[in-house]
Write a protein that holds these residues in place. Structure first.
Motif, PDB file in Angstrom:
ATOM      1  N   TRP A 113       0.830  -1.211   0.000  1.00  0.00           N
ATOM      2  CA  TRP A 113       0.000   0.000   0.000  1.00  0.00           C
ATOM      3  C   TRP A 113       0.864   1.260   0.000  1.00  0.00           C
ATOM      4  CZ3 TRP A 113      -1.168   4.157   3.241  1.00  0.00           C
ATOM      5  CH2 TRP A 113      -2.374   4.807   2.980  1.00  0.00           C
ATOM      6  N   THR A 114       1.938   1.245   0.769  1.00  0.00           N
ATOM      7  CA  THR A 114       2.865   2.390   0.776  1.00  0.00           C
ATOM      8  C   THR A 114       3.509   2.575  -0.597  1.00  0.00           C
ATOM      9  OG1 THR A 114       3.338   1.969   3.115  1.00  0.00           O
ATOM     10  CG2 THR A 114       4.881   3.377   1.921  1.00  0.00           C
ATOM     11  N   PHE A 115       3.846   1.470  -1.224  1.00  0.00           N
ATOM     12  CA  PHE A 115       4.402   1.514  -2.574  1.00  0.00           C
ATOM     13  C   PHE A 115       3.404   2.126  -3.549  1.00  0.00           C
ATOM     14  CE2 PHE A 115       5.226  -0.846  -6.619  1.00  0.00           C
ATOM     15  CZ  PHE A 115       6.433  -0.238  -6.932  1.00  0.00           C
ATOM     16  N   GLU A 116       2.143   1.724  -3.456  1.00  0.00           N
ATOM     17  CA  GLU A 116       1.105   2.307  -4.302  1.00  0.00           C
ATOM     18  C   GLU A 116       0.977   3.814  -4.052  1.00  0.00           C
ATOM     19  OE1 GLU A 116      -2.632   0.456  -3.794  1.00  0.00           O
ATOM     20  OE2 GLU A 116      -1.929  -1.576  -4.200  1.00  0.00           O
ATOM     21  N   LEU A 117       0.939   4.182  -2.786  1.00  0.00           N
ATOM     22  CA  LEU A 117       0.726   5.577  -2.409  1.00  0.00           C
ATOM     23  C   LEU A 117       1.833   6.477  -2.927  1.00  0.00           C
ATOM     24  CD1 LEU A 117      -0.786   7.728  -0.651  1.00  0.00           C
ATOM     25  CD2 LEU A 117       0.703   7.022   1.234  1.00  0.00           C
ATOM     26  N   VAL A 118       3.074   6.130  -2.627  1.00  0.00           N
ATOM     27  CA  VAL A 118       4.197   7.016  -2.947  1.00  0.00           C
ATOM     28  C   VAL A 118       4.479   7.031  -4.444  1.00  0.00           C
ATOM     29  CG1 VAL A 118       6.647   7.442  -2.556  1.00  0.00           C
ATOM     30  CG2 VAL A 118       5.196   6.671  -0.657  1.00  0.00           C
ATOM     31  N   VAL A 119       4.730   5.858  -5.014  1.00  0.00           N
ATOM     32  CA  VAL A 119       5.119   5.791  -6.427  1.00  0.00           C
ATOM     33  C   VAL A 119       3.935   6.106  -7.327  1.00  0.00           C
ATOM     34  CG1 VAL A 119       6.135   4.336  -8.217  1.00  0.00           C
ATOM     35  CG2 VAL A 119       6.870   4.091  -5.842  1.00  0.00           C
ATOM     36  N   GLY A 120       2.741   5.602  -6.995  1.00  0.00           N
ATOM     37  CA  GLY A 120       1.575   5.832  -7.836  1.00  0.00           C
ATOM     38  C   GLY A 120       1.203   7.303  -7.937  1.00  0.00           C
ATOM     39  N   ILE A 121       1.166   8.001  -6.803  1.00  0.00           N
ATOM     40  CA  ILE A 121       0.830   9.426  -6.826  1.00  0.00           C
ATOM     41  C   ILE A 121       1.922  10.225  -7.523  1.00  0.00           C
ATOM     42  CG2 ILE A 121       0.497  11.461  -5.367  1.00  0.00           C
ATOM     43  CD1 ILE A 121      -1.007   9.743  -3.410  1.00  0.00           C
ATOM     44  N   ALA A 122       3.185   9.865  -7.285  1.00  0.00           N
ATOM     45  CA  ALA A 122       4.288  10.581  -7.935  1.00  0.00           C
ATOM     46  C   ALA A 122       4.203  10.456  -9.459  1.00  0.00           C
ATOM     47  CB  ALA A 122       5.620  10.043  -7.433  1.00  0.00           C
ATOM     48  N   LEU A 123       3.955   9.235  -9.952  1.00  0.00           N
ATOM     49  CA  LEU A 123       3.822   9.051 -11.402  1.00  0.00           C
ATOM     50  C   LEU A 123       2.597   9.783 -11.939  1.00  0.00           C
ATOM     51  CD1 LEU A 123       4.720   5.259 -11.809  1.00  0.00           C
ATOM     52  CD2 LEU A 123       6.148   7.236 -12.348  1.00  0.00           C
TER      53      LEU A 123
END
Length: 309
Positions: A107-117
């Motif tokens: 979930w942290t991976f989704e949050l950080v990388v997903g929003i950044a992309l």
């Protein structure tokens, strides 16, 4: 706000009862008898089968079995497994923290990388960055998750030797990194696309034009105005995805040999342990309902125009 929270908590009660009832009915129509399966290929003893079914209440009508289960659930008793006669709650307590840790990392991976992309693609719409992110997310969504799992396992585990192909210690954060990456890939793609679309739409809003006309720095416009108002659909998805990550880890945990809830659920399905399946789903429903409540409360933080009566 307090009245709204109380109303939402009351609404969770019929949802919880309806969900557990539905799963309970579905599980109890599974083909095969778990009690007879204890004997394997050998012919079972009818007297012993009848005694075990009586001890576990499996000879009662279905509605009585459900009432007994809910009564025990209110007392923290999830029942016992048929095969090993072990408390189901102990099984869940052992597996749940591992899956929770894996889901939190994904979930942290989704949050950080997903929003950044998504932000990069949204503020640079129709440029090479936007096209690259769009192509990447379409690829991730189109390919089954087990393909990515086996591919990363083969490349980084077997060929390069950077990580262990399978998890040897499910409590080791480092060994859970690759399974968490695989588990969060699809969610990352959806988060990136939602963020990109929302930002691209809000860039044309009047409040953004006003902020630009006032001469505010570009970074402040994006972080304080554009991103904050664009995150509402993203927060909705991220909140509901917590339960999805917990329940959808069956394939990922199976590929990487993670001894979590997904692995426990898979074994319960194979052994036709209906009580274990219902217990796991019950916990996942509670997690999902709590996450949905937190998401609704976060709306007022992201958008002050939202008020709760």
């Amino acid at each position: 706000m307090g009245r709204y929270v109380a109303r939402r908590l009351l609404q969770m009660i019929p949802v919880f009862i309806g969900t557990t009832l539905l799963i309970f009915l579905m599980v109890n129509v599974l083909p095969g008898d778990p009690v007879r399966a204890l004997w394997g290929d050998k012919p079972p003893d009818p007297a012993q089968v009848a005694q075990i079914r009586h001890d576990r209440g499996l000879d009662l009508p279905l509605w009585q079995q459900y009432l007994h289960y809910m009564g025990g659930l209110l007392q923290g008793d999830f029942g016992k497994t048929i095969a090993g006669n072990r408390p189901i709650l102990d099984e869940i307590k052992q597996a749940f923290p591992i899956s929770m840790r894996l889901a939190a990392m994904a979930w942290t991976f989704e949050l950080v990388v997903g929003i950044a992309l998504g932000v990069l693609a949204g503020v640079r719409r129709s440029r090479i960055v936007d096209n690259t992110v769009t192509l990447f997310t379409l690829l991730v969504i189109s390919v089954p998750i087990f393909v990515f799992g086996l591919f990363l396992q083969l490349i980084f585990g077997n060929e390069l030797g950077w990580v262990k192909p399978t998890v040897q210690d499910s409590t080791d954060f480092q060994q859970l990194l690759m399974p968490a990456l695989v588990l969060g890939l699809v969610g990352l793609a959806y988060v990136a696309r939602l963020t990109r679309t929302s930002i691209a739409e809000n860039r044309q809003a009047d409040y953004i034009r006003t902020a630009v006309a006032k001469g505010l720095p570009r970074r402040r416009i994006i972080s304080r105005h554009l991103l904050r108002n664009s995150l509402i659909p993203v927060v909705t998805y991220l909140g509901t995805d917590i339960g999805t990550l917990m329940g959808g880890a069956v394939i990922t945990e199976g590929i990487f040999n993670v001894t979590g809830v997904g692995n426990l659920l898979f074994d319960a399905l194979g052994n036709r342990e209906g009580a274990v399946i219902v217990g796991i789903v019950t916990v996942l429903v509670l997690v999902y309902l709590l996450a949905s409540l937190i998401v609704d409360l976060l709306y007022a933080v992201l958008d002050p125009r939202i008020r709760y009566a």
